[in-house]
Design a protein around this motif. Structure first.
Motif, PDB file in Angstrom:
ATOM      1  N   ARG A 189       0.864  -1.178   0.000  1.00 51.42           N
ATOM      2  CA  ARG A 189       0.000   0.000   0.000  1.00 51.42           C
ATOM      3  C   ARG A 189       0.899   1.225   0.000  1.00 51.42           C
ATOM      4  NH1 ARG A 189      -5.332   1.079   1.756  1.00 51.42           N
ATOM      5  NH2 ARG A 189      -5.562   3.163   2.589  1.00 51.42           N
ATOM      6  N   LEU A 190       0.589   2.188  -0.867  1.00 50.17           N
ATOM      7  CA  LEU A 190       1.486   3.330  -1.067  1.00 50.17           C
ATOM      8  C   LEU A 190       1.699   4.138   0.208  1.00 50.17           C
ATOM      9  CD1 LEU A 190       2.971   4.436  -3.580  1.00 50.17           C
ATOM     10  CD2 LEU A 190       1.152   6.113  -3.787  1.00 50.17           C
ATOM     11  N   THR A 191       0.668   4.201   1.056  1.00 57.82           N
ATOM     12  CA  THR A 191       0.804   4.991   2.276  1.00 57.82           C
ATOM     13  C   THR A 191       1.371   4.168   3.447  1.00 57.82           C
ATOM     14  OG1 THR A 191      -1.530   4.548   2.641  1.00 57.82           O
ATOM     15  CG2 THR A 191      -0.977   6.706   1.776  1.00 57.82           C
TER      16      THR A 191
ATOM     17  N   ILE B  87      -4.955   3.517  -7.934  1.00 59.25           N
ATOM     18  CA  ILE B  87      -4.881   4.975  -7.756  1.00 59.25           C
ATOM     19  C   ILE B  87      -5.790   5.433  -6.618  1.00 59.25           C
ATOM     20  CG2 ILE B  87      -5.053   7.207  -8.939  1.00 59.25           C
ATOM     21  CD1 ILE B  87      -3.099   5.432 -10.383  1.00 59.25           C
TER      22      ILE B  87
ATOM     23  N   ARG C  58      -7.450   3.441  -4.096  1.00 54.27           N
ATOM     24  CA  ARG C  58      -7.179   2.827  -2.794  1.00 54.27           C
ATOM     25  C   ARG C  58      -5.689   2.796  -2.484  1.00 54.27           C
ATOM     26  NH1 ARG C  58      -9.650  -2.869  -2.493  1.00 54.27           N
ATOM     27  NH2 ARG C  58      -8.786  -2.652  -0.396  1.00 54.27           N
ATOM     28  N   LEU C  59      -4.868   3.125  -3.447  1.00 61.56           N
ATOM     29  CA  LEU C  59      -3.401   3.147  -3.304  1.00 61.56           C
ATOM     30  C   LEU C  59      -2.837   1.765  -2.980  1.00 61.56           C
ATOM     31  CD1 LEU C  59      -3.189   6.478  -1.251  1.00 61.56           C
ATOM     32  CD2 LEU C  59      -2.813   6.231  -3.684  1.00 61.56           C
TER      33      LEU C  59
ATOM     34  N   ARG D  76      -6.787  14.102  -3.109  1.00 59.60           N
ATOM     35  CA  ARG D  76      -6.105  13.171  -2.209  1.00 59.60           C
ATOM     36  C   ARG D  76      -5.171  12.249  -2.991  1.00 59.60           C
ATOM     37  NH1 ARG D  76      -7.651   8.078  -2.347  1.00 59.60           N
ATOM     38  NH2 ARG D  76      -6.718   6.670  -0.838  1.00 59.60           N
ATOM     39  N   GLU D  77      -5.683  11.717  -4.119  1.00 56.86           N
ATOM     40  CA  GLU D  77      -4.869  10.789  -4.919  1.00 56.86           C
ATOM     41  C   GLU D  77      -3.573  11.452  -5.349  1.00 56.86           C
ATOM     42  OE1 GLU D  77      -7.488   9.719  -8.100  1.00 56.86           O
ATOM     43  OE2 GLU D  77      -8.801   8.614  -6.743  1.00 56.86           O
TER      44      GLU D  77
ATOM     45  N   ALA E 253      -1.280  12.175  -2.195  1.00 58.84           N
ATOM     46  CA  ALA E 253      -0.730  10.956  -1.586  1.00 58.84           C
ATOM     47  C   ALA E 253       0.386  10.373  -2.464  1.00 58.84           C
ATOM     48  CB  ALA E 253      -1.836   9.923  -1.394  1.00 58.84           C
ATOM     49  N   ARG E 254       0.182  10.359  -3.759  1.00 58.87           N
ATOM     50  CA  ARG E 254       1.184   9.773  -4.648  1.00 58.87           C
ATOM     51  C   ARG E 254       2.462  10.607  -4.650  1.00 58.87           C
ATOM     52  NH1 ARG E 254      -0.885   5.867  -7.898  1.00 58.87           N
ATOM     53  NH2 ARG E 254       0.680   6.147  -9.499  1.00 58.87           N
TER      54      ARG E 254
ATOM     55  N   ALA F  14       4.205  10.201  -1.282  1.00 52.62           N
ATOM     56  CA  ALA F  14       4.847   8.888  -1.183  1.00 52.62           C
ATOM     57  C   ALA F  14       6.178   8.892  -1.937  1.00 52.62           C
ATOM     58  CB  ALA F  14       3.923   7.812  -1.746  1.00 52.62           C
TER      59      ALA F  14
ATOM     60  N   GLU G  41      -4.779   9.529   6.900  1.00 46.19           N
ATOM     61  CA  GLU G  41      -4.055   8.702   5.930  1.00 46.19           C
ATOM     62  C   GLU G  41      -2.686   9.302   5.595  1.00 46.19           C
ATOM     63  OE1 GLU G  41      -5.793   8.568   2.019  1.00 46.19           O
ATOM     64  OE2 GLU G  41      -5.214   6.477   1.780  1.00 46.19           O
TER      65      GLU G  41
ATOM     66  N   PRO H 228       1.630   7.802   7.917  1.00 46.87           N
ATOM     67  CA  PRO H 228       2.968   7.428   7.421  1.00 46.87           C
ATOM     68  C   PRO H 228       4.002   8.544   7.537  1.00 46.87           C
ATOM     69  CG  PRO H 228       1.482   7.826   5.567  1.00 46.87           C
ATOM     70  CD  PRO H 228       0.681   8.036   6.804  1.00 46.87           C
TER      71      PRO H 228
ATOM     72  N   PHE I  52       3.732  11.770   6.346  1.00 49.62           N
ATOM     73  CA  PHE I  52       3.802  12.639   5.169  1.00 49.62           C
ATOM     74  C   PHE I  52       3.581  14.110   5.531  1.00 49.62           C
ATOM     75  CE2 PHE I  52       2.268   9.078   2.052  1.00 49.62           C
ATOM     76  CZ  PHE I  52       3.505   8.451   2.192  1.00 49.62           C
TER      77      PHE I  52
ATOM     78  N   PRO J  74      -6.843   6.045   8.780  1.00 50.62           N
ATOM     79  CA  PRO J  74      -6.037   6.037   7.552  1.00 50.62           C
ATOM     80  C   PRO J  74      -6.721   5.245   6.433  1.00 50.62           C
ATOM     81  CG  PRO J  74      -4.690   5.479   9.460  1.00 50.62           C
ATOM     82  CD  PRO J  74      -6.107   5.496   9.927  1.00 50.62           C
ATOM     83  N   TYR J  75      -7.740   4.468   6.785  1.00 49.75           N
ATOM     84  CA  TYR J  75      -8.422   3.636   5.776  1.00 49.75           C
ATOM     85  C   TYR J  75      -9.778   4.243   5.424  1.00 49.75           C
ATOM     86  CZ  TYR J  75      -4.658   0.730   7.246  1.00 49.75           C
ATOM     87  OH  TYR J  75      -3.397   0.289   7.535  1.00 49.75           O
TER      88      TYR J  75
ATOM     89  N   ASN K  81     -10.779   5.916   2.935  1.00 50.52           N
ATOM     90  CA  ASN K  81     -11.213   5.710   1.549  1.00 50.52           C
ATOM     91  C   ASN K  81     -11.963   4.388   1.385  1.00 50.52           C
ATOM     92  OD1 ASN K  81     -11.118   6.793  -1.155  1.00 50.52           O
ATOM     93  ND2 ASN K  81      -9.895   5.003  -1.638  1.00 50.52           N
ATOM     94  N   GLU K  82     -11.449   3.330   2.019  1.00 52.31           N
ATOM     95  CA  GLU K  82     -12.097   2.011   1.938  1.00 52.31           C
ATOM     96  C   GLU K  82     -13.471   2.059   2.615  1.00 52.31           C
ATOM     97  OE1 GLU K  82      -8.915   2.291   2.134  1.00 52.31           O
ATOM     98  OE2 GLU K  82      -8.051   0.801   0.783  1.00 52.31           O
TER      99      GLU K  82
END
Lengths: 321, 430
Positions: free
Chosen positions: A65-67, A280, A282-283, B73-74, B77-78, B81, B99, B103, B105, B388-389, B391-392
């Motif tokens: 997972r990216l995070t 993208i 859910r990373l 967010r996408e 986050a990318r 990361a 989220e 980590p 960030f 942190p989850y 989105n899910e």
């Protein structure tokens, strides 16, 4: 006597180890120029396609997972097992196949009709006609997706008002609230956008059919349908198969229309969208990469089936066969 | 020939390198890049004001993120990361903060700065800016939903939401009796999660009971009386067609259009609807009488007598952990969120302040006569699950609670719990 000599010569030729045919200086320099011109593009293509494919294949073997980069763990093929046994994946695959089959079949029929119109149009109108037919193909897919979305949207759309005289349409019909109507708009948008592409390929095929053959059939008393079935279609089989293959691959990777119109709501998720949502959104890079690799393998499978089973000759559409 | 080739090669290399050299200039004050969500130009103006106020210590440049909150967010986050050092300040939607904080960030907010930026800030905004007991972002503006109503409809139903908070049952009955539509957001998107969360919280429950736990240990609180009450409200509106035919695809904009129409009655929505309706009246696309017919009150209650927990949204400022100018970015963030700048942002762009002092501004009171109700609503507002989850959880809710007509109090909470739990455990795709 002459025959004997000729036979002996043939046997001798066959027995002699095959030597490379000597090429002229001109042929060699042309080949070199060809490599110089195409080489850089070939290398760039390798870099931009091969590298991501290899990287995705590697990533697909990890729970990643990216995070949470520190929790990256090698899990072998577990991502593939999870994806292939998941009901969401199976449904996305079926929806993708449905969109592919319906859109390719309808586009082939419409595209052939348009190609015939373009082929037979009188010379003065030919240029204008081809331009008009090609306009939808020139529009960016995202733009066309928005145009179709707003046309059918219950708040801003005009379709419900214009076509409310039809028995199954009324002003309260929310096209994007059910699976069937959502898929109808998505497929219709695909067909509208890419039929010109198929018609162009088929037009190239039509142009290769020798007119003498058609004329001869006409003289022999063949009807229009018989000429189509026995003369025109068999002679443009290569072009038809190339058109089907290219469009099938394109339709299988459908993303933009679904993303803009429903974002996968009401059971309209397709494979590309599932890969996007997982990687993208859910990373989940590992799981998403596994879906992408499976998508890639499906594309390869379609290519294999078309080329090996249906004997598509990719050079055929250019008249090289 | 060879010399000419070499000269050409040198020229090409020089051409490629020269622009890079220009980029690497260390002269002058540092330029801070503030990644902003699209707005009506308010954040760019505040960046200009803070650049002027810094007296040459730093310059703030804005860079616009995608329109959609999840796409913002996408992208962030990318890039984070990948340890992108160009991200100095970020405008962040609160649900996605854990989220990015978990980590590492986000650069830590020093205690003295945290104390300063927490002063006079509404509780909802502080809750949304906090992760694991620490302030990890600077509260900027805080959004909340109000109940907007057509005075003519409410009067006929014997209700006055401006004085006494109403319940969902009351507005459902009123809409049903008068054959009107309720404007709610039923589209399969983040706005649906916003509605579900507000209903569950207003009924005294929580979507997640232990939001700080790891993914496979997260527990959902939907199979409770609160979850069932929330499903009851949503299912009734969906099944009885009270949201109109557009409910399964209705976002905030579509809800506003429905509310402004002939069948409009009650609407839950963000305060932008007020400035949007005013602008439409000024443009002549809507009649002035509509504006006079609009009233506002606190978000509807699920249980009569129990205070509602309205949705909380807005934007907080995060500082990029990989920024080369963390100290300057912290100073810039403090400048951005001053009560004056927040008041300016509210009056011009319609985004409510998180700082209570800003509500005393004369321009704010003039532009938003309901400013006090917004402040009260923000004090009661409940953030969406801080995990942190997120989105899910959010996508899982949208998958199982959409369309609203399919929501059933007897089955949906369990179905939703099972689905989200298996997604979080990595046993199911989403």
């Amino acid at each position: 006597m002459t025959a004997e000599v000729a036979t002996a010569q043939t046997v001798e030729d066959a027995a002699r180890p095959r030597r490379k045919v000597a090429r002229s200086d001109r042929a060699r320099s042309e080949a070199r120029l060809g490599w110089l011109l195409a080489g850089p593009a070939f290398v760039v293509m390798l870099l931009v396609t091969l590298y991501p494919i290899l990287q995705a294949t590697y990533d697909s073997l990890f729970a990643y997972r990216l995070t949470a980069p520190d929790d990256k763990e090698f899990i072998g093929l577990r991502n593939y097992v999870e994806v292939l046994t998941d009901s969401v994946f199976v449904q996305a695959l079926l929806v993708t196949l449905l969109i592919m089959v319906v859109s390719v079949v309808v586009e082939l029929l419409l595209g052939f009709a348009l190609a015939l119109v373009m082929h037979r149009a009188i010379t003065q109108l030919r240029g204008l006609l081809r331009t008009v037919i090609l306009v939808p193909y020139g529009i960016i897919t995202v733009v066309s997706a928005f145009a179709w979305f707003y046309a059918f949207d219950i708040n801003s759309g005009f379709v419900n008002h214009w076509f409310s005289w039809l028995p199954f349409i009324d002003t309260d019909l929310n096209w994007f609230a059910q699976q069937g109507t959502s898929l109808f708009v998505i497929i219709a948008s695909e067909i509208w956008k890419t039929t010109p592409f198929i018609s162009l390929l088929l037009l190239a095929g039509l142009a290769q059919v020798p007119t003498e053959l058609e004329e001869a059939a006409e003289v022999d008393g063949a009807t229009w349908w018989q000429r189509m079935r026995k003369v025109v279609l068999p002679n443009m089989k290569a072009a038809i198969m190339v058109a089907v293959l290219f469009r099938a691959l394109d339709a299988f990777r459908i993303f933009d229309n679904v993303f803009i119109m429903t974002n996968g709501a009401n059971g309209t998720t397709v494979l590309s969208l599932l890969a996007y949502r997982t990687s993208i959104g859910r990373l989940e890079i590992g799981l998403g990469s596994a879906i992408s690799v499976i998508l890639f393998l499906c594309v390869l499978l379609i290519c294999f089936i078309a080329i090996k089973l249906f004997k598509v000759n990719l050079a055929g559409a250019r008249g090289e066969s | 020939m060879r010399r000419r080739t070499r000269a050409l090669a040198l020229a090409v290399v020089a051409g490629l390198v020269a622009p890079l050299a220009a980029c690497s200039s260390d002269d002058g004050p540092p330029t801070l890049t503030w990644y902003i969500n699209p707005d009506d130009g308010g954040q760019a103006e505040i960046a200009k004001r803070c650049t002027d106020a810094a007296n040459g210590a730093y310059r703030i440049e804005t860079s616009i993120l995608p329109r959609d909150a999840s796409a913002q967010r996408e992208q962030l986050a990318r890039r984070l990361a990948a340890k992108d050092s160009s991200i100095d300040i970020m405008s962040l939607d609160p649900p996605f903060i854990p989220e990015l904080a978990e980590p590492g960030f986000l650069a830590p907010i020093p205690q003295d700065v945290a104390d300063k930026v927490s002063q006079d800030v509404v509780q909802g905004a502080l809750d949304g800016a906090t992760w694991k007991g620490k302030l990890v972002t600077v509260p900027f503006w805080a959004n909340t939903q109000l109940l907007w109503y057509r005075k003519s409809v409410a009067e006929k139903a014997g209700l006055d939401p401006s004085k006494t908070p109403v319940t969902w049952k009351q507005i459902i009955d009123a809409a049903k009796d008068q054959s009107k539509f309720l404007a709610v957001q039923g589209t399969k998107a983040e706005s649906l999660t916003v509605w579900i969360n507000a209903l569950v919280e207003s009924a005294g429950g929580h979507i997640l009971t232990n939001p700080e736990a790891p993914a496979d240990e997260l527990k959902l609180g939907l199979e409770t009386d609160a979850g069932k009450a929330a499903a009851e409200v949503m299912g009734t509106i969906g099944k009885e067609g009270l949201g109109g035919p557009g409910l399964p695809t209705a976002d905030e904009g579509a809800s506003l259009t429905l509310f402004q129409g002939d069948k409009g009655s009650f609407m839950v929505n963000w305060p932008f609807v007020w400035s949007a309706t005013n602008a439409a009246v000024e443009d002549g696309t809507l009649d002035k009488s509509l504006l006079d017919d609009i009233g506002w009150g606190l978000y509807p209650q699920v249980t009569e007598g129990t205070k509602s927990r309205p949705p909380y949204g807005g934007i907080n400022l995060g500082i990029g952990a990989f920024s080369k100018h963390v100290d300057d970015s912290l100073k810039a963030a403090q400048c951005i969120v001053t009560p004056e700048n927040q008041a300016y942002y509210f009056a011009t762009n319609g985004n409510p302040p998180s700082n209570t002092k800003s509500y005393e501004d004369a321009d704010v009171k003039k532009a938003f006569p309901m400013a006090d109700v917004i402040r009260e609503s923000l004090e009661n507002a409940a953030p969406r699950p801080q995990t942190p989850y997120y989105n899910e959880v959010s996508l899982g809710l949208q998958e199982t609670w959409h369309p609203p007509a399919s929501v059933n109090p007897a089955t949906t909470p369990k179905k939703s719990t099972d689905f989200i739990t298996s997604v979080l455990r990595g046993e199911q795709l989403l």
